[in-house]
Design a protein around this motif. Structure first.
Motif, short mmCIF file in Angstrom:
data_model
loop_
_atom_site.label_atom_id
_atom_site.label_comp_id
_atom_site.label_asym_id
_atom_site.label_seq_id
_atom_site.Cartn_x
_atom_site.Cartn_y
_atom_site.Cartn_z
N PHE A 1 0.78 -0.76 -0.24
CA PHE A 1 0.33 0.02 -0.06
C PHE A 1 0.78 1.25 -0.04
CE2 PHE A 1 -3.75 -3.08 1.99
CZ PHE A 1 -4.33 -2.61 0.56
N ALA A 2 2.05 1.41 0.67
CA ALA A 2 2.46 2.51 0.71
C ALA A 2 2.86 2.72 -0.57
CB ALA A 2 4.17 2.33 1.74
N ARG A 3 3.93 4.20 -0.22
CA ARG A 3 4.63 5.34 -1.90
C ARG A 3 5.67 3.94 -1.99
NH1 ARG A 3 1.98 9.35 0.28
NH2 ARG A 3 0.20 10.40 -1.24
N ASP A 4 6.49 4.15 -2.48
CA ASP A 4 7.28 3.49 -2.96
C ASP A 4 8.13 4.83 -4.26
OD1 ASP A 4 6.34 3.57 -5.44
OD2 ASP A 4 6.85 1.28 -6.18
N ASP A 5 7.10 5.68 -4.10
CA ASP A 5 8.28 7.35 -5.18
C ASP A 5 8.03 8.38 -3.98
OD1 ASP A 5 8.81 9.31 -6.32
OD2 ASP A 5 7.26 8.81 -8.02
N PRO A 6 9.06 9.02 -3.87
CA PRO A 6 8.91 9.98 -2.57
C PRO A 6 8.58 11.49 -3.26
CG PRO A 6 12.05 8.97 -2.60
CD PRO A 6 10.30 8.83 -3.83
#
Length: 263
Positions: free
Chosen positions: A82-87
């Motif tokens: 679920f978490a973003r992998d792009d900052p």
């Protein structure tokens, strides 16, 4: 392609529209540590960030936050997290904090070094450090008490932090940008309408934070009783009414607190 119940009987739920949770696909998924390291490595690789999509998310957090969380569900299906992998979203948020803090420094008539100190406070204390505390709290509560079953996948800490960042952005723009436009000539005055105006900004900002936080956990299929996250809303409104009645201008108090931190 159609799947029978027997096809889905090994470690997944046939009724779910999502693929098997990440802890059921350990051979195909990165560990939490590996995901965190990958995210941090990309933090300064600006050419690999999708700033256009991050900006789209920021806009839709105001007009339709449900669409933002729908994208998180898509990421779960395609990347098993679920978490973003792009900052990119975090980077843009820090830029917004930097710019709005400069505006705050101008309104508060801060010196250069006081403005620098204020910027560091807002970015690393108000946003990131407070976000770590809030994300850890919700990470513990959701995994221990809100999962429908203990065999369901854990809520990722990174996702809990993403929910905080999502919920933090609209209040940031309301309190650190829009409100500043009215502070000196309207909100800071000792009138009833000034208190009403300033306190309403805080009501909207904190209410929006709670609502977007609720949406972040409500969109996860295997969480139950997520409406409990909305419990602070009536308490917040009661606090708002009391502050108006007793003549407390919340905005002025926080401005004084901001000044105290850098003096």
């Amino acid at each position: 392609m159609r799947y029978t119940t027997s096809t889905l009987s090994h470690g997944s739920r046939s009724a779910s529209p999502l693929p098997a949770p990440a802890n059921y696909q350990s051979n195909n998924c990165l560990s939490a540590t590996s995901k965190s390291l990958k995210f941090l490595r990309r933090l300064f690789k600006f050419d690999q960030m999708d700033f256009e999509f991050a900006l789209w998310q920021m806009i839709y957090l105001f007009i339709s936050p449900q669409k933002v969380y729908r994208n998180f569900n898509y990421r779960k299906q395609t990347k098993a997290q679920f978490a973003r992998d792009d900052p990119a979203f975090l980077v843009l948020l820090v830029v917004c904090l930097f710019v709005t803090s400069l505006g705050f420094g101008w309104v508060l008539d801060l010196t250069f070094w006081q403005s620098v100190s204020f910027i560091f406070y807002v970015i690393f204390v108000d946003c990131i450090f407070a976000g770590i505390i809030v994300a850890t709290f919700f990470w513990i509560v959701t995994n221990r008490y809100l999962r429908a079953s203990q065999i369901e996948a854990d809520i990722e800490w990174g996702y809990a932090f993403d929910v905080h960042l999502n919920a933090f952005f609209p209040p940031l723009m309301l309190l650190h940008f829009v409100q500043l436009l009215f502070y000196n000539w309207a909100i800071s005055l000792d009138f009833f309408i000034s208190r009403l105006f300033g306190n309403t900004f805080w009501l909207l900002a904190l209410g929006y934070y709670i609502y977007i936080t609720f949406l972040g956990y409500n969109c996860i299929p295997h969480l139950k009783n997520t409406r409990l996250i909305l419990i602070p809303l009536p308490i917040l409104f009661l606090f708002y009414l009391i502050s108006i009645i007793i003549g407390w201008n919340v905005t002025v108090s926080f401005i004084m607190f901001y000044k105290y931190r850098v003096y």
